[in-house]
Design an enzyme around this catalytic site. Structure first.
Site, mmCIF file in Angstrom:
data_model
loop_
_atom_site.group_PDB
_atom_site.id
_atom_site.type_symbol
_atom_site.label_atom_id
_atom_site.label_comp_id
_atom_site.label_asym_id
_atom_site.label_seq_id
_atom_site.Cartn_x
_atom_site.Cartn_y
_atom_site.Cartn_z
ATOM 1 N N ASP A 13 8.620 -44.228 -13.518
ATOM 2 C CA ASP A 13 9.161 -43.952 -14.858
ATOM 3 C C ASP A 13 10.516 -44.608 -15.109
ATOM 4 O O ASP A 13 11.339 -44.091 -15.867
ATOM 5 C CB ASP A 13 9.288 -42.427 -15.110
ATOM 6 C CG ASP A 13 7.997 -41.698 -14.808
ATOM 7 O OD1 ASP A 13 6.947 -42.213 -15.200
ATOM 8 O OD2 ASP A 13 8.050 -40.626 -14.179
ATOM 9 N N LYS A 16 9.673 -49.718 -16.573
ATOM 10 C CA LYS A 16 9.063 -51.014 -16.222
ATOM 11 C C LYS A 16 8.294 -51.602 -17.402
ATOM 12 O O LYS A 16 8.288 -52.811 -17.605
ATOM 13 C CB LYS A 16 8.103 -50.848 -15.027
ATOM 14 C CG LYS A 16 8.783 -50.421 -13.746
ATOM 15 C CD LYS A 16 7.792 -50.224 -12.630
ATOM 16 C CE LYS A 16 6.873 -49.047 -12.798
ATOM 17 N NZ LYS A 16 7.489 -47.730 -12.765
ATOM 18 N N GLY A 40 2.136 -44.590 -16.601
ATOM 19 C CA GLY A 40 2.327 -44.435 -18.045
ATOM 20 C C GLY A 40 3.452 -45.363 -18.447
ATOM 21 O O GLY A 40 4.619 -45.018 -18.317
ATOM 22 N N HIS A 41 3.115 -46.575 -18.861
ATOM 23 C CA HIS A 41 4.143 -47.563 -19.191
ATOM 24 C C HIS A 41 4.350 -47.600 -20.700
ATOM 25 O O HIS A 41 3.452 -47.959 -21.454
ATOM 26 C CB HIS A 41 3.741 -48.940 -18.640
ATOM 27 C CG HIS A 41 3.737 -48.973 -17.137
ATOM 28 N ND1 HIS A 41 3.350 -50.066 -16.404
ATOM 29 C CD2 HIS A 41 4.106 -48.031 -16.228
ATOM 30 C CE1 HIS A 41 3.482 -49.785 -15.112
ATOM 31 N NE2 HIS A 41 3.934 -48.560 -14.992
ATOM 32 N N GLN A 221 4.299 -46.867 -10.714
ATOM 33 C CA GLN A 221 5.070 -45.893 -9.922
ATOM 34 C C GLN A 221 6.342 -46.570 -9.387
ATOM 35 O O GLN A 221 6.872 -47.433 -10.052
ATOM 36 C CB GLN A 221 4.223 -45.299 -8.784
ATOM 37 C CG GLN A 221 3.074 -44.401 -9.251
ATOM 38 C CD GLN A 221 1.845 -45.158 -9.689
ATOM 39 O OE1 GLN A 221 1.379 -46.026 -8.992
ATOM 40 N NE2 GLN A 221 1.306 -44.833 -10.850
HETATM 41 P P1 IMP Z 1 -0.934 -39.320 -7.903
HETATM 42 O O1 IMP Z 1 -0.478 -40.730 -8.007
HETATM 43 O O2 IMP Z 1 -1.633 -38.823 -9.138
HETATM 44 O O3 IMP Z 1 -1.734 -39.063 -6.653
HETATM 45 O O4 IMP Z 1 0.383 -38.402 -7.757
HETATM 46 C C1 IMP Z 1 1.211 -38.432 -6.587
HETATM 47 C C2 IMP Z 1 2.676 -38.299 -6.957
HETATM 48 O O5 IMP Z 1 3.088 -39.471 -7.652
HETATM 49 C C3 IMP Z 1 2.997 -37.130 -7.894
HETATM 50 O O6 IMP Z 1 4.285 -36.646 -7.596
HETATM 51 C C4 IMP Z 1 3.007 -37.779 -9.273
HETATM 52 O O7 IMP Z 1 3.781 -37.059 -10.197
HETATM 53 C C5 IMP Z 1 3.638 -39.115 -8.921
HETATM 54 N N1 IMP Z 1 3.263 -40.173 -9.871
HETATM 55 C C6 IMP Z 1 2.081 -40.808 -9.968
HETATM 56 N N2 IMP Z 1 2.124 -41.738 -10.929
HETATM 57 C C7 IMP Z 1 3.362 -41.699 -11.444
HETATM 58 C C8 IMP Z 1 4.031 -42.459 -12.451
HETATM 59 O O8 IMP Z 1 3.490 -43.384 -13.060
HETATM 60 N N3 IMP Z 1 5.322 -42.113 -12.688
HETATM 61 C C9 IMP Z 1 5.970 -41.138 -11.999
HETATM 62 N N4 IMP Z 1 5.392 -40.420 -11.050
HETATM 63 C C10 IMP Z 1 4.103 -40.697 -10.776
#
Ligand code: IMP
Length: 425
Positions: A13, A16, A40-41, A221
């Protein structure tokens, strides 16, 4: 080398989407190399706001080629929905979007497992099936776009996967088992959705690079969520670090030119896990409110805190970041004093290392340096016009991180961006 990687240098977040969208104007090809629709970009352009989950942020420029690499886990329904939303605004993806034939598909049972395991593990995942899709990929029971018309292969591999999945879902979590015939029907739909886009993307990308086109590798991420280098086990299941680019797209190390990291001027994280500089007070609430810090994918409130130079230095090192783009300076407008964590105190000892173990990280007490705040820099578009406290903050962070902060973002709009130097790629 005419390629640049844009990667998150915090817990995701970082903004990017905006940076990739801006650089995309000068690029020909934009590629995602890991993750899935957990991302979520957000891009604000021409008065419209778009949130992209699976499609590369360059898709908003209509003449750009976009690649979803083999390192991703793809939910074809999510892809279809995203493409339909863009189509409503006249943005067409056909003939310029390519999905790797070797990507992994998110199966209906991956979603079920993500929900079930979340109750036990408490990672705070996005529940999009990301972790289980990677687990089954590495367990060699994954399904890829190249498999979708190989029915006997599919029945065998999905049958094997379902034996395990159903034992876990019903035996361990008391959930209903899934039927092979239902999964096969879903795969038939997956095939129809993906068919126009599936290709050997490594080959396509290599051809573009060889012909001298400009390419952006768009990370999702951030490094602190990397499965190897993040705050394990509170991480995602892929490699947002620069290393993920090579395996996630099928190119060699010499094809990655510049590495641009993106951070906020403060820190956020969403989901569970240690966060040393978290502010569970009025200031944290203020940052969340002013910064609109709610998950772009899940709407969850993001945890907010001061800038942590320890963890960002770690991200810079493990990803070989050359320079940084720093976003959301305007969110700090009006705060009298700002704090930056320069190192940690853990079990009574000072350290500037980001601990590998999450329990140890949870015991880290940040050691802060204070900075004078500024009134308002929102929307300023020239570095020289920024308040002296803001340029001081930027330049001291550069010193603490050991890399230049080449881009400063002062608002959500693409125009609210200061390029302190030309980003060459
Ligand atoms: P997952 O990727 O859904 O397995 O989530 C694993 C961890 O990564 C959790 O803490 C999510 O909140 C975090 N996470 C996954 N995608 C994002 C992102 O795009 N932005 C911020 N945190 C993320």
């Amino acid at each position: 080398m005419k390629t640049i990687a844009v990667i998150g240098a915090q817990w995701g977040d970082e903004g990017k989407g905006k940076i990739v969208h801006l650089l995309s104007e000068r690029a020909d090809v934009i590629c995602r190399y890991q993750g899935g629709n957990n991302a979520g970009h957000t891009v604000v352009t021409g008065g419209n706001k778009y949130v992209l989950h699976l499609l590369p942020s360059g898709i908003l420029h209509e003449d750009k080629v976009c690649i979803i690499g083999n390192g991703l886990v793809v939910n074809p329904y999510a892809l279809r929905d995203e493409m339909e939303t863009l189509k409503e605004d006249g943005i067409e993806c056909t003939s310029r979007l390519f999905v790797s034939d070797r990507a992994s598909l998110i199966m209906p049972y991956h979603l079920e497992l993500d929900h079930a395991y979340e109750e036990a593990l408490g990672i705070g995942t996005t529940k999009r099936g990301i972790g289980p899709a990677y687990t089954y990929k590495y367990a060699r029971m994954g399904v890829r776009p190249c498999d979708l018309r190989e029915v006997s292969y599919l029945e065998r591999i999905v049958g094997l996967a379902l034996d395990e999945v159903n034992a876990t879902l019903s035996g361990r979590f008391g959930r209903d088992p899934l039927k092979l015939s239902d999964v096969m029907e879903t795969l038939d739909e997956y095939a129809r959705i993906l068919e126009p886009f599936v290709a050997d993307t490594s080959k396509i990308l290599r051809q573009h690079i060889d012909e001298g086109r400009k390419v952006i590798f768009e990370g999702a991420q951030g490094v602190l969520l990397d499965v190897d280098f993040g705050s394990y086990p509170y991480v995602t299941s892929s490699s947002p670090s620069a290393g993920g680019i090579l395996t996630g797209l099928g190119i060699g190390p010499k094809m990655v030119g510049e590495i641009l990291g993106v951070t906020k001027a403060y820190t956020t994280r969403v989901g569970g896990g240690p966060f040393p500089t978290e502010l569970e007070d009025e200031t944290g609430e203020h940052i969340r409110h002013v910064g609109g810090e709610f998950g772009a994918s899940t709407g969850r409130p993001r945890r907010c805190g001061w800038f942590d130079a320890v963890c960002t230095r770690h991200a810079v090192r493990v990803s070989g970041i050359d320079r940084l783009a720093m976003t959301k300076f305007d969110v700090l407008d009006g705060l009298e004093t700002l704090r930056v964590c320069t190192h940690y105190r853990i079990d009574g000892k000072e350290t500037d290392e980001f601990p590998a173990n999450a329990e140890r990280l949870a015991r880290a007490v940040p050691v802060y340096r204070e900075f004078k705040g500024w009134d308002s820099i929102a929307g300023i578009r020239k570095y020289g016009d920024l308040h002296a406290s803001c340029t001081h903050y930027t330049e001291e962070l550069e010193r603490l991180l050991g890399v230049p902060i080449s881009i400063v973002s002062t608002g959500p709009d693409e125009k609210d961006t200061i390029f302190r130097e030309r980003i060459a790629f």
